[in-house]
Scaffold this active site. Structure first.
Site, PDB file in Angstrom:
ATOM      1  N   ASP A   1      -5.686   0.962  13.135  1.00  0.00           N
ATOM      2  CA  ASP A   1      -6.894   0.184  12.886  1.00  0.00           C
ATOM      3  C   ASP A   1      -7.713  -0.047  14.139  1.00  0.00           C
ATOM      4  O   ASP A   1      -8.925  -0.260  14.071  1.00  0.00           O
ATOM      5  CB  ASP A   1      -6.544  -1.144  12.215  1.00  0.00           C
ATOM      6  CG  ASP A   1      -6.042  -0.902  10.804  1.00  0.00           C
ATOM      7  OD1 ASP A   1      -4.847  -0.582  10.646  1.00  0.00           O
ATOM      8  OD2 ASP A   1      -6.863  -0.966   9.868  1.00  0.00           O
TER       9      ASP A   1
ATOM     10  N   GLN B   1       0.824  -1.219   0.000  1.00  0.00           N
ATOM     11  CA  GLN B   1       0.000   0.000   0.000  1.00  0.00           C
ATOM     12  C   GLN B   1       0.857   1.267   0.000  1.00  0.00           C
ATOM     13  O   GLN B   1       0.432   2.299  -0.501  1.00  0.00           O
ATOM     14  CB  GLN B   1      -0.919   0.025   1.239  1.00  0.00           C
ATOM     15  CG  GLN B   1      -1.998  -1.047   1.239  1.00  0.00           C
ATOM     16  CD  GLN B   1      -1.571  -2.273   2.034  1.00  0.00           C
ATOM     17  OE1 GLN B   1      -0.393  -2.592   2.131  1.00  0.00           O
ATOM     18  NE2 GLN B   1      -2.542  -2.976   2.588  1.00  0.00           N
TER      19      GLN B   1
END
Lengths: 342, 342
Positions: A234, A193
Site C-alpha cells: 500500500d 480478502q
C-alpha cells in the site's frame, strides 16, 4: 470485466464486499458516491483505489456546472479533498489525485476542454495500470520456479488493480507460463480478502491452491511447504519499508526466520520517496465491527474493546526484493529505489 | 460453575461452542456422549479434556454391568480406547487415561468397589487440576509487572481447565493482586476461542483488554505496546518444544524478534518426556468447514481446498520460560524439565 471502468460518464466497479457469494456491479454517477465506495471498500487494493480516485475527479469534472476553467479547477479541488480523505495509507490514492490535478493545471483548456481532458487522463491512468501490472507480472514470474509453493496474504489480484493484479498477477503469470505451482492463501482477517477474493480469483484461473487461517502460515513454512512469499503493498518508504495489509509484518518475520524469500510487488506509484522510513506512514484504524462481526454475525462479547489497524509496516530488512514494472529492486533499497524511480 | 463436574453420575459441562452468545450446560450420561463432546469441542483446553477423559472412564465404570473386577477392567479398556481417539495432540488426555487405568489396575477391589474407586479417582483429578492451576497462577503472576500489557493467544482460561486456567489464570491472578495490566487478546482463528471465550472471561473478571485479529499482534509488538506473551500448551516435549494452538509459533517468533518474553503455562501433566522434541508431536488436522464457515455462514468460495492444522510446534529457542505448578522452568529446558518432573 475490469475491476473498475468508466463508460459514458458512469463509473462501474465490481462490488468486492459481496464476492464470492454474489458478483455485483456498483455504478457511481457522482464523485461523492465514488468516495463512499472507496471508504466502505466496495473497491479496495492500492492500485485500484488510485484509478478509482482518478475516475472520481473525472466524475467531478462532468458534474461541475462551472462555466470557466478557474471555476472548474476550484470544483475539482473541492472534490479532490473529499477523495483524498477516504483512506489514509495507500499512497496510490494521493499519487493519482496529485497527477490528475497537476495535469489539469498544466493545460490551457477552457472549461469544456478541461472536462474532457480530466476524463481522458483518468482513463489513461486506468490503461497504464493494466500495462504496468502486466510488466510487474512478467518481472515477478521470473522469480518463481517450476514446483514452487508460494504464500500470499490479502488480495493483490486483478481485483486489487484495474486488471491483472500485483502479487497475484505475478503468481497467475507463473501459472500461465506453465510452471507447476501451488498457492497457500492466507484468509486475511479481519476482512477476509484472501478467503473471499484471492481464493476466488485463483479458482477462476485454475491455479492450485490451499486456503489457510493466517495463523497457519508459520506451520507450513516450518515444514518446508512454502518456498516463496509474494504480497502487494500500500505504500513503500524511501528506505524500502513496506506498508501492507495487517499481518504482513508477522508473515515476513517468520519467512525470514525460515530462510524463505519475501517479495513485495507494487507499481512505482506506490513508492513514496517523501517518507524516509515506514514508521512515518499513517496507519488506518478501521471500525471495531470488522473484528467483532463476520457477515453481520457477532463473534465476540457485546461491548468488547477492539484494536483494528488495517495495515502494518514491514521493515525492509525482512524483504528480499521489491518487484516493480521497471524491474526487481534488491537491497540496498534506499539507493536502488532512488535509481529506479529517478 | 466449573467448566466440567460430575454430580450424581452425570457429567455437566459448559458448552464452549455457544459462548459468548449463550451460556448452556451440556449433560453427558454415558462415556460415548462424553467422547463426542471432546471431539466436537463442546469442551476443549488441554487440562479440561484431561479431566473430561477421566470423567469419561467414571461414566464407563457406572454404565458397565460387569459382575467381576476383570470384566469391569475390560469394559474400562474399551471405553479408554474410544476416549483416547478423540483428539491426538493434547497429552493431558492420554495422561489422565493412563493414570486412571493404572490406578484402577493397582487396586484389589471387587467390581462395585472398583466402580466407586474410578469415580473417586476422576473427581480427584478434577480437584487436583484446580489446585495445580492456582499454583501456576501464583508462579506466573510473579512474572507480570505493574503496568504491563500482555498478549495471549487462544483460550487458556478457566474454561480450558476445570477452573482458574493456565495462561489466563496467571493474567487474572496478576489483576487480582492489584497490578494494573492490559491484555491483548488474539481472536484465534479458525475457532475464535480468543474472541469468544478469552474476551468473555476477561470481561467477567473486569480485566482491561483489547481484542485484535491474529494478524495485528505484530503491529502492537513493534510499537512497544506488548511487554510479555502468555500462552497455554497442549503438549511439551522433553526439550521444551511447545505444541499449542495454531498461530502460537508465528507469535513466538515475532515476540523474540521484538525482545518480548514469551511464556507458556502448563501443568506438569502436559509435559511428555517420551518425546525428544516437538516435531514428534502429532498435529490434529480439523474439518475444512472451521475455516470456510463462521457460525454457519460461508466466507470462502464453495469447494475451496483448505488446510486446517489445529496446533503448531514452537521450538524451545523462542520460549523464555515454562510456568508449571512446581515452579518456573528456564533453559536449558531438557535438563530442567527432567529435574522438575523427576
Amino acid at each position: 470485466m475490469r475491476t473498475i471502468e468508466m463508460i459514458d460518464g458512469v463509473v462501474k466497479m465490481i462490488d468486492q464486499r459481496k464476492l464470492p457469494r454474489q458478483f455485483e456491479i456498483v455504478e457511481c454517477r457522482d464523485y461523492r458516491a465514488l468516495a463512499d465506495a472507496i471508504k466502505d471498500m466496495t473497491i479496495r487494493g492500492a492500485p485500484a483505489i488510485g484509478a478509482a480516485a482518478a475516475f472520481g475527479l473525472a466524475l467531478a469534472a462532468r458534474e461541475s456546472r462551472a462555466p470557466t476553467r478557474d471555476a472548474l479547477l476550484r470544483d475539482l479541488d473541492a472534490a479532490e479533498k473529499i477523495l483524498r480523505a477516504t483512506r489514509p495509507t495507500a499512497v496510490n490514492l494521493m499519487w493519482a489525485l496529485d497527477r490528475m490535478m497537476r495535469a489539469a493545471r498544466a493545460t490551457n483548456l477552457d472549461a469544456d476542454g478541461l472536462r474532457d481532458f480530466v476524463v481522458a487522463e483518468a482513463q489513461q491512468i486506468a490503461e497504464e495500470d493494466v500495462a504496468i501490472n502486466r510488466a510487474m507480472a512478467r518481472n515477478g514470474a521470473a522469480l518463481i520456479n517450476d514446483g514452487d509453493s508460494v504464500l500470499t496474504h490479502c488480495n493483490a489480484g486483478p481485483l486489487a488493480t484495474v486488471d491483472v493484479g500485483t502479487a497475484l498477477g505475478v503468481i497467475i503469470e507463473a501459472h500461465k507460463q506453465g510452471k507447476k505451482i501451488h498457492v497457500f492463501v492466507d484468509e486475511t482477517r479481519p476482512r477476509l480478502q484472501g478467503a473471499r477474493l484471492t481464493a476466488w480469483e485463483l479458482m477462476q484461473h485454475g491455479v492450485p491452491m490451499t486456503l489457510i487461517a493466517d495463523n497457519a502460515s508459520g506451520y507450513y513454512m516450518r515444514r518446508g511447504k512454502i518456498q516463496k512469499c509474494f504480497v502487494g503493498s500500500d505504500r513503500v518508504a524511501a528506505n524500502g519499508d513496506v506498508a501492507n495489509k495487517i499481518g504482513t509484518y508477522k508473515t515476513a518475520v517468520v519467512a525470514r526466520e525460515n530462510g524463505i524469500p519475501f517479495y513485495a510487488v507494487m507499481p512505482t506509484s506506490t513508492i513514496d520517496l517523501t517518507l524516509a522510513n515506514g514508521d512515518l506512514i499513517e496507519i488506518e484504524e478501521r471500525d471495531a465491527r470488522e473484528v467483532t462481526h463476520i457477515e453481520g454475525v457477532p463473534i465476540a462479547p457485546e461491548g468488547v474493546r477492539v484494536g483494528n489497524p488495517a495495515f502494518d509496516v514491514t521493515p525492509h530488512k525482512y524483504i528480499t526484493a521489491l518487484v516493480t514494472e521497471r524491474g526487481v529492486v534488491v537491497p540496498p533499497f534506499a539507493e536502488n529505489l532512488r535509481k529506479i524511480t529517478g
